[in-house]
Motif scaffolding. Structure first.
Motif, short mmCIF file in Angstrom:
data_model
loop_
_atom_site.label_atom_id
_atom_site.label_comp_id
_atom_site.label_asym_id
_atom_site.label_seq_id
_atom_site.Cartn_x
_atom_site.Cartn_y
_atom_site.Cartn_z
N SER A 57 0.83 -1.21 0.00
CA SER A 57 0.00 0.00 0.00
C SER A 57 0.86 1.26 0.00
N GLU A 58 1.98 1.23 0.73
CA GLU A 58 2.84 2.40 0.78
C GLU A 58 3.51 2.65 -0.57
N VAL A 59 3.94 1.56 -1.22
CA VAL A 59 4.54 1.70 -2.55
C VAL A 59 3.51 2.29 -3.51
N TYR A 60 2.29 1.77 -3.42
CA TYR A 60 1.23 2.24 -4.32
C TYR A 60 0.97 3.73 -4.14
N TRP A 61 0.78 4.16 -2.89
CA TRP A 61 0.46 5.57 -2.66
C TRP A 61 1.63 6.49 -2.96
N SER A 62 2.83 5.97 -2.81
CA SER A 62 4.00 6.76 -3.21
C SER A 62 4.01 6.98 -4.71
N LEU A 63 3.66 5.94 -5.46
CA LEU A 63 3.59 6.08 -6.92
C LEU A 63 2.45 7.01 -7.32
N VAL A 64 1.31 6.92 -6.63
CA VAL A 64 0.17 7.81 -6.94
C VAL A 64 0.56 9.26 -6.72
N ALA B 77 2.91 10.36 -9.47
CA ALA B 77 2.18 10.52 -10.73
C ALA B 77 1.32 11.77 -10.72
N ASP B 78 0.66 12.04 -9.59
CA ASP B 78 -0.19 13.23 -9.49
C ASP B 78 0.61 14.51 -9.70
N LYS B 79 1.80 14.56 -9.13
CA LYS B 79 2.62 15.77 -9.27
C LYS B 79 3.04 15.99 -10.72
N LYS B 80 3.45 14.92 -11.38
CA LYS B 80 3.88 15.06 -12.78
C LYS B 80 2.69 15.36 -13.69
N PHE B 81 1.54 14.78 -13.38
CA PHE B 81 0.34 15.06 -14.17
C PHE B 81 -0.04 16.53 -14.06
N VAL C 149 6.03 11.68 -17.47
CA VAL C 149 4.74 11.37 -16.84
C VAL C 149 4.17 10.07 -17.38
N PHE C 150 4.38 9.77 -18.66
CA PHE C 150 3.95 8.48 -19.19
C PHE C 150 4.70 7.35 -18.49
#
Length: 589
Positions: free
Chosen positions: A18-25, A28-32, A53-54
């Motif tokens: 879960s921590e890895v996932y939310w770190s990636l989210v 991704a949100d910042k780059k988006f 971002v891709f």
């Protein structure tokens, strides 16, 4: 939201999934957010941002696929998966806006279709935020479908979208629903105006229907000048209350479409959503989700890049034009399309400094004649100009000139982008009173004359070198031929034949072989008018023998096909008209 810590059973000391996932989210949100605010123009200066971002969204998407069960057990909601897919679809559409590459548009379609088919946002319920996410997803998907000419899907989405807005209005405050009701009405108006002749040839350049780009002959009057290719276009509109969806007006949409290649499979079916959603995406070359090799024709050149501006300020308009001209490749030309009620913000003097680069300027405005001052005042490269009539002719069975921008868009632009439907509109014909046999005959007739005029131009010794340099480009040659047709129609059309203000103009002038009164051009209009039995609306020279019986045989052959076609077509239009009227009644219009 917070998820309970989950770790891999094979490695208890590993970082929780879960921590890895939310770190990636979060990454991704910042780059988006960074790429979302970048300008939708410029050739390559922002490519690195999109590549990054891709890349992070590729990693995020694969991670949630590989760890879906653990993440769901930790509290991951379906709408959160849908949010990731929606961001990816938006990225692809943004790349299409910047590059005009059709494969990006197709990839965006795949993700949006998967989001809705899998009902990622269905659990929105009483959550206002989720309900808005779902509606935004529908609106964006409809825009993508418009660009791809997916008419059946548009009708399906529009019906669902309207039901969701009705449900939204019942669940939340009326004030929250007003903007969504306006968007639904906007889409209904756009679709109604754009589907009047939906079974005619596509707006885009089709190698099945139009001459292949490699078939264009050399131009006799090029005089050693270098042929130019259309690489970039700037399309802008300033009309009030015109038909639009998002920031794409009906006129700019038509112009955008006619500057693109039709995929080689004209009525293609996209790949299944599984192949797209399970693939990888990088935003770069052939690695993008198994690029659409089965759809696009690799022998065709790239689409010209297009920037669309809706009611821009003068500074914004000039900044975009400056960027395009600065990055323009050698041996290229910029198409500048300005659609406006009057001069508004952009003046002829604003454009003159940019004539250091080749410009093809199309002005569709009541004040178009003022742009004549550009010709002869260029700073290095002579410009080509198409200028609309100051007063557009009144179509048969229609109201005054000013109202037509709100109901059907500009007639001049319509002729440049879809000439035969525009001719039908001029003389009061519609799909519901016209047999397909007759229409198909007229389409072939017009194509034959266009071929004849094209040959006359390429062999003419009096063709100005400005036009000669443009004729090798298939998009620009097609626009030139359609202008010749439009000018002839307006000149020979009885209500406008004696009115100079109703006739479009071009600078430099085109050769006498293609002026409205020339035998080759007048013959085209007379034969079309005869086929459609509308000769009474035109004034031809005394030497032109005209009979409306010419098209009678074709009309008889088309009766059976016409009956079935009209039945199907009318039902589609009635649905849209009922929807439009209902919304108009609800909103007090």
């Amino acid at each position: 939201m917070k998820m309970a810590a989950q770790t891999s059973s094979n490695n208890p000391a590993a970082v929780p999934v879960s921590e890895v996932y939310w770190s990636l989210v979060e990454k991704a949100d910042k780059k988006f957010a960074r790429v979302r605010d970048l300008p939708a123009y410029g050739r390559s200066r922002y490519d690195s941002y999109f590549h990054k971002v891709f890349k992070v969204y590729t990693k995020l998407w694969k991670f949630q696929q590989e760890n879906r069960q653990k993440l769901v057990e930790a509290g991951l909601k379906r709408w959160e998966i849908g949010e990731i897919a929606s961001r990816i679809a938006q990225l692809y559409y943004s790349q299409y806006q910047r590059t005009s590459e059709a494969s990006y548009l197709s990839e965006s379609y795949i993700f949006y279709e998967a989001i809705l088919s899998r009902e990622y946002f269905k659990e929105s319920g009483q959550d206002l935020g989720l309900a808005n996410k779902q509606l935004r997803c529908y609106a964006r998907f409809i825009l993508v479908c418009l660009m791809l000419n997916r008419r059946e899907m548009i009708q399906h989405l529009l019906n669902q979208f309207r039901m969701l807005v009705d449900e939204y209005r019942r669940t939340f405050q009326e004030t929250d629903a007003k903007e969504w009701k306006r968007i639904v009405q906007e889409i209904i108006r756009f679709v109604k105006a754009d589907t009047a002749f939906q079974n005619s040839r596509p707006l885009r350049y089709s190698v099945r229907l139009d001459p292949h780009p490699n078939s264009h002959p050399s131009v006799a009057s090029l005089e050693g000048g270098q042929a130019l290719k259309l690489r970039d276009a700037l399309l802008t509109s300033y009309h009030h209350n015109e038909i639009k969806f998002a920031e794409v007006t009906l006129d700019t949409f038509r112009m955008l479409q006619c500057l693109e290649w039709e995929p080689s499979g004209i009525f293609y079916q996209p790949r299944t959503t599984e192949s797209g959603m399970n693939g990888s995406f990088s935003g770069q070359g052939s690695g993008r989700m198994n690029a659409m090799d089965d759809i696009t024709d690799p022998t065709l050149p790239p689409n010209p890049r297009k920037a669309i501006l809706y009611r821009p300020t003068a500074m914004h308009f000039l900044a975009v034009l400056a960027t395009i001209c600065e990055e323009l490749p050698a041996d290229s030309v910029v198409l500048l399309y300005i659609s406006a009620s009057g001069l508004n913000t952009v003046y002829p003097g604003d454009i003159i400094p940019f004539t250091r680069k080749p410009l093809f300027i199309i002005v569709d405005s009541a004040n178009s004649n003022m742009f004549k001052g550009i010709s002869g005042a260029e700073r290095g490269e002579p410009a080509a100009l198409f200028l609309s009539p100051m007063v557009q002719p009144a179509c048969v069975n229609t109201s005054a000139d000013s109202s037509r921008y709100q109901s059907n868009g500009s007639l001049f632009t319509f002729f440049l982008t879809s000439p035969l439907p525009a001719f039908c509109r001029l003389v009061g014909l519609s799909a519901t009173n016209l047999g397909m046999g007759v229409y198909d005959h007229a389409d072939k007739l017009l194509s034959s004359f266009f071929s004849e005029w094209g040959e006359a131009l390429t062999t003419s010794n009096s063709l100005d070198v400005v036009w000669a340099r443009l004729l090798s480009d298939p998009f620009l040659k097609r626009l030139i031929l359609r202008f010749i047709f439009c000018r002839a129609c307006f000149s020979l059309y009885s209500p406008s034949s004696k009115k100079k203000e109703c006739i479009p103009d071009c600078l430099p002038q085109l050769p006498e072989e293609v002026i409205p009164g020339s035998p080759a051009v007048e013959a085209c209009i007379s034969q079309l008018a005869s086929s459609f039995k509308v000769v009474k609306h035109f004034r031809f020279s005394g030497s032109m023998s005209i009979s409306e019986d010419t098209g009678a045989e074709n009309q008889q052959d088309a009766d059976c096909a016409s009956s079935e076609y009209n039945s199907n077509k009318t039902s589609d239009l009635n649905i849209t008209e009922i929807e439009e009227q209902k919304f108009a009644d609800e909103n007090g219009h």
